[in-house]
Motif scaffolding. Structure first.
Motif, PDB file in Angstrom:
ATOM      1  N   VAL A  25     -47.729  26.067  52.313  1.00  0.00           N
ATOM      2  CA  VAL A  25     -47.375  25.401  51.056  1.00  0.00           C
ATOM      3  C   VAL A  25     -48.063  24.051  50.953  1.00  0.00           C
ATOM      4  N   VAL A  26     -48.083  23.295  52.049  1.00  0.00           N
ATOM      5  CA  VAL A  26     -48.717  21.986  52.058  1.00  0.00           C
ATOM      6  C   VAL A  26     -50.209  22.095  51.785  1.00  0.00           C
ATOM      7  N   SER A  27     -50.865  23.081  52.402  1.00  0.00           N
ATOM      8  CA  SER A  27     -52.295  23.268  52.204  1.00  0.00           C
ATOM      9  C   SER A  27     -52.608  23.601  50.756  1.00  0.00           C
ATOM     10  N   ALA A  28     -51.761  24.419  50.136  1.00  0.00           N
ATOM     11  CA  ALA A  28     -51.987  24.850  48.759  1.00  0.00           C
ATOM     12  C   ALA A  28     -51.795  23.722  47.762  1.00  0.00           C
ATOM     13  N   ALA A  29     -51.132  22.629  48.199  1.00  0.00           N
ATOM     14  CA  ALA A  29     -50.844  21.527  47.284  1.00  0.00           C
ATOM     15  C   ALA A  29     -52.029  20.599  47.083  1.00  0.00           C
ATOM     16  N   ALA A  30     -53.133  20.826  47.819  1.00  0.00           N
ATOM     17  CA  ALA A  30     -54.302  19.968  47.691  1.00  0.00           C
ATOM     18  C   ALA A  30     -54.941  20.137  46.320  1.00  0.00           C
ATOM     19  N   LEU A  31     -55.689  19.109  45.905  1.00  0.00           N
ATOM     20  CA  LEU A  31     -56.360  19.164  44.616  1.00  0.00           C
ATOM     21  C   LEU A  31     -57.436  20.243  44.611  1.00  0.00           C
ATOM     22  N   GLU A  32     -57.534  20.955  43.498  1.00  0.00           N
ATOM     23  CA  GLU A  32     -58.589  21.936  43.340  1.00  0.00           C
ATOM     24  C   GLU A  32     -59.916  21.221  43.088  1.00  0.00           C
ATOM     25  N   ASP A  33     -61.029  21.900  43.395  1.00  0.00           N
ATOM     26  CA  ASP A  33     -62.341  21.332  43.126  1.00  0.00           C
ATOM     27  C   ASP A  33     -62.494  21.049  41.635  1.00  0.00           C
ATOM     28  N   GLY A  34     -63.076  19.918  41.306  1.00  0.00           N
ATOM     29  CA  GLY A  34     -63.268  19.540  39.913  1.00  0.00           C
ATOM     30  C   GLY A  34     -63.360  18.038  39.757  1.00  0.00           C
ATOM     31  N   GLU A  35     -63.457  17.592  38.523  1.00  0.00           N
ATOM     32  CA  GLU A  35     -63.505  16.162  38.214  1.00  0.00           C
ATOM     33  C   GLU A  35     -62.216  15.746  37.511  1.00  0.00           C
ATOM     34  N   TYR A  36     -61.709  14.592  37.896  1.00  0.00           N
ATOM     35  CA  TYR A  36     -60.448  14.091  37.370  1.00  0.00           C
ATOM     36  C   TYR A  36     -60.606  12.623  36.992  1.00  0.00           C
ATOM     37  N   THR A  37     -59.664  12.134  36.215  1.00  0.00           N
ATOM     38  CA  THR A  37     -59.549  10.703  35.966  1.00  0.00           C
ATOM     39  C   THR A  37     -58.140  10.266  36.350  1.00  0.00           C
ATOM     40  N   ILE A  38     -58.017   9.013  36.723  1.00  0.00           N
ATOM     41  CA  ILE A  38     -56.720   8.492  37.152  1.00  0.00           C
ATOM     42  C   ILE A  38     -56.702   6.984  36.948  1.00  0.00           C
ATOM     43  N   GLN A  39     -55.522   6.436  36.721  1.00  0.00           N
ATOM     44  CA  GLN A  39     -55.353   4.989  36.616  1.00  0.00           C
ATOM     45  C   GLN A  39     -55.168   4.416  38.027  1.00  0.00           C
ATOM     46  N   ALA A  40     -55.836   3.293  38.294  1.00  0.00           N
ATOM     47  CA  ALA A  40     -55.730   2.662  39.608  1.00  0.00           C
ATOM     48  C   ALA A  40     -55.449   1.175  39.441  1.00  0.00           C
ATOM     49  N   SER A  41     -54.862   0.592  40.459  1.00  0.00           N
ATOM     50  CA  SER A  41     -54.554  -0.842  40.439  1.00  0.00           C
ATOM     51  C   SER A  41     -54.805  -1.428  41.819  1.00  0.00           C
ATOM     52  N   ALA A  42     -54.967  -2.739  41.873  1.00  0.00           N
ATOM     53  CA  ALA A  42     -55.223  -3.441  43.127  1.00  0.00           C
ATOM     54  C   ALA A  42     -53.975  -4.207  43.549  1.00  0.00           C
ATOM     55  N   ILE A  43     -53.568  -4.002  44.798  1.00  0.00           N
ATOM     56  CA  ILE A  43     -52.381  -4.646  45.347  1.00  0.00           C
ATOM     57  C   ILE A  43     -52.781  -5.589  46.478  1.00  0.00           C
ATOM     58  N   ASN A  44     -52.278  -6.798  46.449  1.00  0.00           N
ATOM     59  CA  ASN A  44     -52.558  -7.762  47.498  1.00  0.00           C
ATOM     60  C   ASN A  44     -52.092  -7.211  48.842  1.00  0.00           C
ATOM     61  N   ALA A  45     -53.003  -7.146  49.812  1.00  0.00           N
ATOM     62  CA  ALA A  45     -52.692  -6.539  51.103  1.00  0.00           C
ATOM     63  C   ALA A  45     -51.664  -7.329  51.892  1.00  0.00           C
ATOM     64  N   ALA A  46     -51.587  -8.634  51.666  1.00  0.00           N
ATOM     65  CA  ALA A  46     -50.680  -9.485  52.429  1.00  0.00           C
ATOM     66  C   ALA A  46     -49.299  -9.589  51.808  1.00  0.00           C
ATOM     67  N   THR A  47     -49.241  -9.723  50.472  1.00  0.00           N
ATOM     68  CA  THR A  47     -47.957  -9.983  49.811  1.00  0.00           C
ATOM     69  C   THR A  47     -47.355  -8.767  49.111  1.00  0.00           C
ATOM     70  N   GLY A  48     -48.189  -7.786  48.787  1.00  0.00           N
ATOM     71  CA  GLY A  48     -47.696  -6.622  48.048  1.00  0.00           C
ATOM     72  C   GLY A  48     -47.634  -6.858  46.548  1.00  0.00           C
ATOM     73  N   ALA A  49     -48.014  -8.057  46.110  1.00  0.00           N
ATOM     74  CA  ALA A  49     -48.052  -8.379  44.679  1.00  0.00           C
ATOM     75  C   ALA A  49     -49.389  -7.917  44.099  1.00  0.00           C
ATOM     76  N   PRO A  50     -49.483  -7.848  42.771  1.00  0.00           N
ATOM     77  CA  PRO A  50     -50.764  -7.469  42.166  1.00  0.00           C
ATOM     78  C   PRO A  50     -51.876  -8.413  42.610  1.00  0.00           C
ATOM     79  N   SER A  51     -53.019  -7.832  42.966  1.00  0.00           N
ATOM     80  CA  SER A  51     -54.152  -8.621  43.415  1.00  0.00           C
ATOM     81  C   SER A  51     -54.951  -9.136  42.220  1.00  0.00           C
ATOM     82  N   MET A  52     -55.692 -10.236  42.421  1.00  0.00           N
ATOM     83  CA  MET A  52     -56.561 -10.757  41.366  1.00  0.00           C
ATOM     84  C   MET A  52     -57.656  -9.747  41.021  1.00  0.00           C
ATOM     85  N   ALA A  53     -57.942  -8.848  41.959  1.00  0.00           N
ATOM     86  CA  ALA A  53     -58.987  -7.852  41.730  1.00  0.00           C
ATOM     87  C   ALA A  53     -58.575  -6.805  40.696  1.00  0.00           C
TER      88      ALA A  53
END
Length: 230
Positions: A25-53
Motif C-alpha cells: 500500500v505504501v509503495s502504491a501511494a507514490a506519485l505517478e510519472d508526470g508533471e505537477y505544480t505545487i505551492q511552496a514556501s520558505a521556513i526559517n530553519a532556526a526559528t520555524g517562522a516564515p523565511s525572508m526567502a
C-alpha cells in the motif's frame, strides 16, 4: 505443546501477510510519472517562522516525476546577490542545485527530492550580507495538481516555456479545475523505510521463536523418552 506451536506459527504467518500488504500500500501511494505544480514556501530553519526567502519564490513550483524519481524546478528572484544555491541530498551534505535558467535576477534551479511530504533543507550564500542562509522549502500538498504525463518531450528540462518552470505569483494555474487535482500521497520514503525495518525485525523475531520452540520440543521429547525408560 504441539497445538501451541501451531497457534504461534499461524499468528506469525498472519502478521507477515499484514506487513507485506502494508508495504504494498505504501509503495502504491507514490506519485505517478508526470508533471505537477505545487505551492511552496520558505521556513526559517532556526526559528520555524516564515523565511525572508519566501518572497523570492515564484509559485507555483514545478514537479517532474520520471521513473519514480522526483525533481523540483524552483524559480527564485533576487538571485543577483546570492550564489551557491544548494539542497540537502538527504545525508546532511549540501549539493549545488542545477541552474537550468538564468536571467540575472531570476534563476530556475533543478534538484531531486525523496518526497514532497517533508520539507527540503536549502542553503544559499548571500553576498551582500557575507553569510550563508539556510531555510526549509515546504510543499503544500493540498495544492498539488497534475499538468501532464512525462515522456512526450525529452527536451522539457530545457524549455523554459513549459508550465511551472518560470513560475508566477498568480496561483490560477494550480486551480485550473478539479479534474487536474491530485490526491497527495499520504506516505513518504521514510515511512516505507520504517515498515521495511519492522519487517526485518519481524523476520528476526520469527527465527528466534522458531529456534526456541524447536528446542523446547526436542527437550519435551527427550524428557518423555527418559520417563518411558524409567
Amino acid at each position: 505443546m504441539k497445538c501451541s506451536v501451531k497457534k504461534v506459527f499461524a499468528s506469525l504467518c498472519t502478521l507477515l501477510v499484514v506487513f507485506v500488504f502494508l508495504i504494498g500500500v505504501v509503495s502504491a501511494a507514490a506519485l505517478e510519472d508526470g508533471e505537477y505544480t505545487i505551492q511552496a514556501s520558505a521556513i526559517n530553519a532556526a526559528t520555524g517562522a516564515p523565511s525572508m526567502a519566501k518572497d523570492n519564490i515564484k509559485n507555483p513550483v514545478k514537479i517532474e516525476v520520471k521513473n519514480g524519481k522526483i525533481n523540483i524546478f524552483l524559480t527564485m528572484s533576487g538571485q543577483e546577490v546570492t550564489k551557491d544555491f544548494s539542497f540537502d541530498s538527504g545525508s546532511g551534505n549540501f549539493v549545488l542545485a542545477e541552474v537550468i535558467s538564468d536571467s540575472g535576477d531570476i534563476k530556475t534551479y533543478k534538484f531531486p527530492v525523496a518526497t514532497i511530504q517533508e520539507p527540503t533543507m536549502m542553503q544559499t550564500y548571500v553576498t551582500a550580507a557575507g553569510m550563508t542562509v539556510e531555510f526549509r522549502l515546504s510543499y503544500d500538498t493540498a495544492t498539488l495538481s497534475k499538468v501532464a504525463a512525462t515522456g512526450t518531450n525529452e527536451n522539457t528540462d530545457d524549455d523554459n516555456s513549459t508550465t511551472g518552470i518560470t513560475g508566477s505569483d498568480n496561483t490560477d494555474n494550480v486551480n485550473n479545475g478539479d479534474s487536474n487535482k491530485v490526491s497527495s500521497p499520504q506516505t513518504s520514503d521514510s515511512q516505507l523505510t520504517v515498515l521495511t525495518k519492522l519487517l526485518h525485525a519481524f523476520v528476526f523475531v520469527t527465527m528466534l521463536l522458531t529456534l526456541y520452540f524447536s528446542n523446547g520440543k526436542r527437550l519435551y521429547v527427550r524428557d518423555k523418552m527418559r520417563g518411558q525408560k524409567d
